[in-house]
Write a protein that holds these residues in place. Structure first.
Motif, PDB file in Angstrom:
ATOM      1  N   LEU A  28     -10.291  77.846  -8.176  1.00 55.27           N
ATOM      2  CA  LEU A  28     -11.256  78.633  -8.877  1.00 55.27           C
ATOM      3  C   LEU A  28     -10.270  79.585  -9.581  1.00 55.27           C
ATOM      4  CD1 LEU A  28     -14.105  79.459  -6.757  1.00 55.27           C
ATOM      5  CD2 LEU A  28     -13.883  77.592  -8.374  1.00 55.27           C
ATOM      6  N   ARG A  29      -8.869  79.443  -9.428  1.00 54.21           N
ATOM      7  CA  ARG A  29      -8.002  80.500  -9.906  1.00 54.21           C
ATOM      8  C   ARG A  29      -6.885  80.031 -10.635  1.00 54.21           C
ATOM      9  NH1 ARG A  29      -8.418  82.129  -4.770  1.00 54.21           N
ATOM     10  NH2 ARG A  29      -5.979  81.671  -4.257  1.00 54.21           N
ATOM     11  N   VAL A  30      -7.052  78.663 -10.991  1.00 53.97           N
ATOM     12  CA  VAL A  30      -5.781  77.909 -11.555  1.00 53.97           C
ATOM     13  C   VAL A  30      -6.365  77.137 -12.673  1.00 53.97           C
ATOM     14  CG1 VAL A  30      -4.503  77.577  -9.563  1.00 53.97           C
ATOM     15  CG2 VAL A  30      -6.176  75.990 -10.153  1.00 53.97           C
ATOM     16  N   THR A  31      -5.491  76.687 -13.642  1.00 53.94           N
ATOM     17  CA  THR A  31      -5.836  75.861 -14.722  1.00 53.94           C
ATOM     18  C   THR A  31      -6.631  74.638 -14.310  1.00 53.94           C
ATOM     19  OG1 THR A  31      -3.944  76.526 -15.856  1.00 53.94           O
ATOM     20  CG2 THR A  31      -4.889  74.452 -16.808  1.00 53.94           C
ATOM     21  N   GLY A  32      -7.702  74.380 -15.100  1.00 49.63           N
ATOM     22  CA  GLY A  32      -8.596  73.217 -14.546  1.00 49.63           C
ATOM     23  C   GLY A  32      -9.802  73.561 -13.604  1.00 49.63           C
ATOM     24  N   GLU A 180       2.471  83.651  -3.690  1.00 48.58           N
ATOM     25  CA  GLU A 180       0.937  83.972  -4.324  1.00 48.58           C
ATOM     26  C   GLU A 180       0.920  84.186  -5.564  1.00 48.58           C
ATOM     27  OE1 GLU A 180      -2.493  84.026  -5.255  1.00 48.58           O
ATOM     28  OE2 GLU A 180      -2.577  83.381  -2.936  1.00 48.58           O
ATOM     29  N   ARG A 181       0.728  83.303  -6.475  1.00 50.42           N
ATOM     30  CA  ARG A 181       1.070  83.420  -7.752  1.00 50.42           C
ATOM     31  C   ARG A 181      -0.121  84.150  -8.629  1.00 50.42           C
ATOM     32  NH1 ARG A 181       3.790  78.354 -10.980  1.00 50.42           N
ATOM     33  NH2 ARG A 181       1.626  77.405 -10.641  1.00 50.42           N
ATOM     34  N   PHE A 182      -1.507  83.884  -8.144  1.00 53.00           N
ATOM     35  CA  PHE A 182      -2.337  84.569  -8.751  1.00 53.00           C
ATOM     36  C   PHE A 182      -2.380  85.944  -8.690  1.00 53.00           C
ATOM     37  CE2 PHE A 182      -6.781  86.149  -8.858  1.00 53.00           C
ATOM     38  CZ  PHE A 182      -7.241  85.681 -10.101  1.00 53.00           C
ATOM     39  N   TYR A 183      -2.394  86.479  -7.321  1.00 57.24           N
ATOM     40  CA  TYR A 183      -2.518  87.939  -7.245  1.00 57.24           C
ATOM     41  C   TYR A 183      -1.122  88.580  -7.504  1.00 57.24           C
ATOM     42  CZ  TYR A 183      -6.923  87.141  -4.914  1.00 57.24           C
ATOM     43  OH  TYR A 183      -8.414  86.836  -4.793  1.00 57.24           O
ATOM     44  N   LEU A 184      -0.046  87.754  -7.533  1.00 56.12           N
ATOM     45  CA  LEU A 184       1.097  88.536  -8.250  1.00 56.12           C
ATOM     46  C   LEU A 184       1.116  88.771  -9.670  1.00 56.12           C
ATOM     47  CD1 LEU A 184       4.163  89.011  -7.831  1.00 56.12           C
ATOM     48  CD2 LEU A 184       4.657  86.369  -8.572  1.00 56.12           C
TER      49      LEU A 184
END
Length: 206
Positions: A28-32, A180-184
């Protein structure tokens, strides 16, 4: 299994939608993400049934479902509903814990739910930022006690409680370390806002 067929059917329903939401959560937090958001929207009535049934017994599973739906509640404008489910489930967990001590799985589910509720209920007006911070601090205490295997969840709680650039730099360091790329990226956005407000564009905050 001594339970009646209806109870077994409800538990299978609950297990299926727990599995679905845990599968969906990182997507839910990535492309697509749209395909997964659409799928959860189509299943919303079934998710509501699962959450309602969890209140009468499998509270830990309900907490895990409601927390895994964090970004669904937000992205599809269901924040008030998400807040209501999380509050009801946490209250049910409080009642149950008065009867028996929480096991590790219960504590993990509670910590994740507190993080989700902290953000959903406190990030937007008229949210109570003080209460949101208290919830995230409680979550951080849970995950810090559980140890390094839960440093991601602890860092999310730290991000939710962050009031200074130093707080954000601390959780950014953890997110960088664990990939953790999203929260980064969320930390980077918050750091940029602070830098803009203070007129401080030091490389450290980028």
């Amino acid at each position: 299994d001594a339970r009646d067929p209806a109870s077994r059917g409800r538990e299978r329903h609950l297990d299926y939608f727990l599995s679905l939401t845990l599968q969906a959560e990182p997507r839910l937090r990535v492309t697509g993400s749209r395909d997964w958001l659409d799928r959860l929207d189509r299943e919303l009535d079934n998710l509501r049934l699962a959450l309602e049934w969890s209140l009468s017994g499998s509270v830990e599973k309900g907490l895990r479902i409601a927390a895994a739906l964090w970004w669904f509640w937000h992205m599809r404008n269901h924040r008030p509903e998400g807040v209501e489910w999380l509050e009801r489930l946490l209250a049910a967990d409080d009642l149950r814990s008065a009867e028996r001590p929480r096991e590790q799985a219960d504590r993990i589910a509670r910590g994740k739910a507190l993080n989700a509720l902290s953000w959903l209920a406190g990030r937007f007006p008229p949210g109570d930022r003080g209460l949101a911070r208290e919830r995230a601090l409680n979550s951080k205490a849970i995950f810090d006690e559980l140890g390094t295997a839960f440093q991601r969840d602890s860092a999310i709680a730290l991000w939710l409680t962050a009031e200074t650039s130093q707080d954000l730099l601390a959780c950014r360091q953890v997110f960088q370390m664990i990939g953790e790329r999203f929260y980064l990226a969320e930390c980077a956005k918050d750091l940029a806002e602070i830098a803009g407000e203070q007129g401080d564009y030091d490389e450290e905050y980028r």
